[in-house]
Design an enzyme around this catalytic site. Structure first.
Site, PDB file in Angstrom:
ATOM      1  N   HIS A  45       0.627  -1.256   0.130  1.00 16.29           N
ATOM      2  CA  HIS A  45      -0.209   0.052  -0.045  1.00 16.29           C
ATOM      3  C   HIS A  45       0.844   1.409   0.085  1.00 16.29           C
ATOM      4  CE1 HIS A  45       0.437   0.218   4.499  1.00 16.29           C
ATOM      5  NE2 HIS A  45       0.325   1.442   4.310  1.00 16.29           N
ATOM      6  N   ASP A  49      -0.582  -7.530   2.106  1.00 18.94           N
ATOM      7  CA  ASP A  49       0.290  -6.431   2.058  1.00 18.94           C
ATOM      8  C   ASP A  49       1.781  -6.433   1.869  1.00 18.94           C
ATOM      9  OD1 ASP A  49       0.385  -3.423   1.734  1.00 18.94           O
ATOM     10  OD2 ASP A  49       0.048  -3.229   3.849  1.00 18.94           O
ATOM     11  N   SER A  51       4.299   2.493   7.863  1.00 20.26           N
ATOM     12  CA  SER A  51       3.885   1.443   6.963  1.00 20.26           C
ATOM     13  C   SER A  51       5.131   0.875   6.294  1.00 20.26           C
ATOM     14  CB  SER A  51       3.055   1.703   5.996  1.00 20.26           C
ATOM     15  OG  SER A  51       1.970   2.476   6.492  1.00 20.26           O
TER      16      SER A  51
END
Length: 319
Positions: A118, A176, A271
């Site tokens: 992402h 992810d 992230s």
């Protein structure tokens, strides 16, 4: 208390331990040498009552020697732990990189980085920065990305919608994972820049102490920090995340939460950061409880489970 203050506290503890017990050869060895001299002196003649006093003295000396040696050993272990904590963050997490200026990532070989898929929503992921604690002082090593490969099953929630209007608490992602191949290899030195081993065991024990390093924001919606920070977490039972987070999938996700006393979490920009323990990579930072609205200590932090894609990583990278 922030990471720098904790480092100062640990450094003070290390100095205190050092002051109490430097290498204990003089303390621990002296009583033993005295005892050996007395025991081996066969020609020494003493009265019966003096003999009893000597035996008592020897017993006391041996006990004291054992206690001093044990204490010294314990303090040395504590000094070693404190020295590890006071290392610069990038030496505690030498695999950690800044990916594309907006995410974290992990070095899995000199030419391959593992991060979150992402992250491509916010960046084209054209470069990585490794081997430094700062993203703004021209230290470290920058490498251009040759190509990126997203996991074929990657999916992400409706990040484009107004979270308040649609009552969205967190924007989750599944599978992810992103692999980035670099144009040139990183100069791995095993100290400031190192590849991390990839965990291939599906079972991760509840309560395992884990951590990650990144440049994420301190507060929701803030800019990313220029200083790398290290965060301390603990693996939770899958049920803890399943009960609180409807999007949680145990097969591909790993449930964590901050350890006392800081109860660290993660925020925008963290992230892709790699979750590690004992030199192994267990997860990739993906999403956080209530992350559509806030970042807060004690939140459940979800990592993509690396063992679920071990075969895919091997197939793509030959690692």
């Amino acid at each position: 208390m922030d990471s720098r203050k904790w480092l100062a506290v640990f450094a003070a503890l290390a100095l205190t331990a050092s002051a109490h017990a430097r290498p204990g050869n003089d303390i621990a060895d002296s009583p033993k040498q005295q005892s050996n001299e007395v025991i081996s002196s066969k020609d020494v003649h003493v009265k019966p009552d003096e003999s009893q006093d000597i035996k008592s003295t020897l017993a006391t000396a041996n006990t004291e020697t054992t206690v001093v040696a044990a204490t010294t050993s314990t303090e040395k272990v504590e000094e070693t732990k404190n020295a590890e904590v006071t290392k610069p963050v990038n030496e505690q997490f030498p695999h950690a990189v800044l990916f594309g200026g907006t995410c974290g990532g992990s070095i899995i070989s000199a030419k391959w980085i593992l991060t979150a898929a992402h992250c491509t929503i916010f960046s084209s992921g054209r470069y990585v920065l490794a081997g430094t604690n700062k993203s703004d002082d021209d230290t470290g090593f920058e490498r251009r990305v040759k190509r990126i490969i997203l996991h074929p099953k990657f999916s992400v929630g409706p990040y484009w919608l107004d979270a308040d209007h649609f009552d969205i608490k967190q924007v989750a992602a599944d599978w992810d994972f992103l692999l980035a191949e670099l144009e040139e290899p990183l100069p791995l030195d095993g100290k400031k820049i190192a590849a991390v081993d990839i965990n291939d065991q599906s079972e991760v024990p509840e309560g395992l102490a884990v951590g990650y390093a990144g440049y994420g924001a301190e507060h929701h919606g803030d800019y990313m920090r220029h200083d790398m920070h290290g965060m301390d977490l603990e693996v939770q039972a899958d049920s803890a995340c399943q009960e609180a987070l409807v999007q949680y999938e145990p097969k591909t996700m790993l449930c964590t939460k901050g350890r006392a006393p800081r109860y660290d979490s993660a925020c925008n920009g963290d992230s892709g950061s790699g979750l590690v323990a004992n030199g192994k990579l267990y997860g990739v930072a993906s999403w956080v409880q209530d992350d559509a609205h806030r970042c807060f200590n004690g939140a459940l932090v979800v990592f993509s489970r690396v063992s679920a894609v071990r075969d895919w990583i091997r197939q793509v990278t030959k690692i």
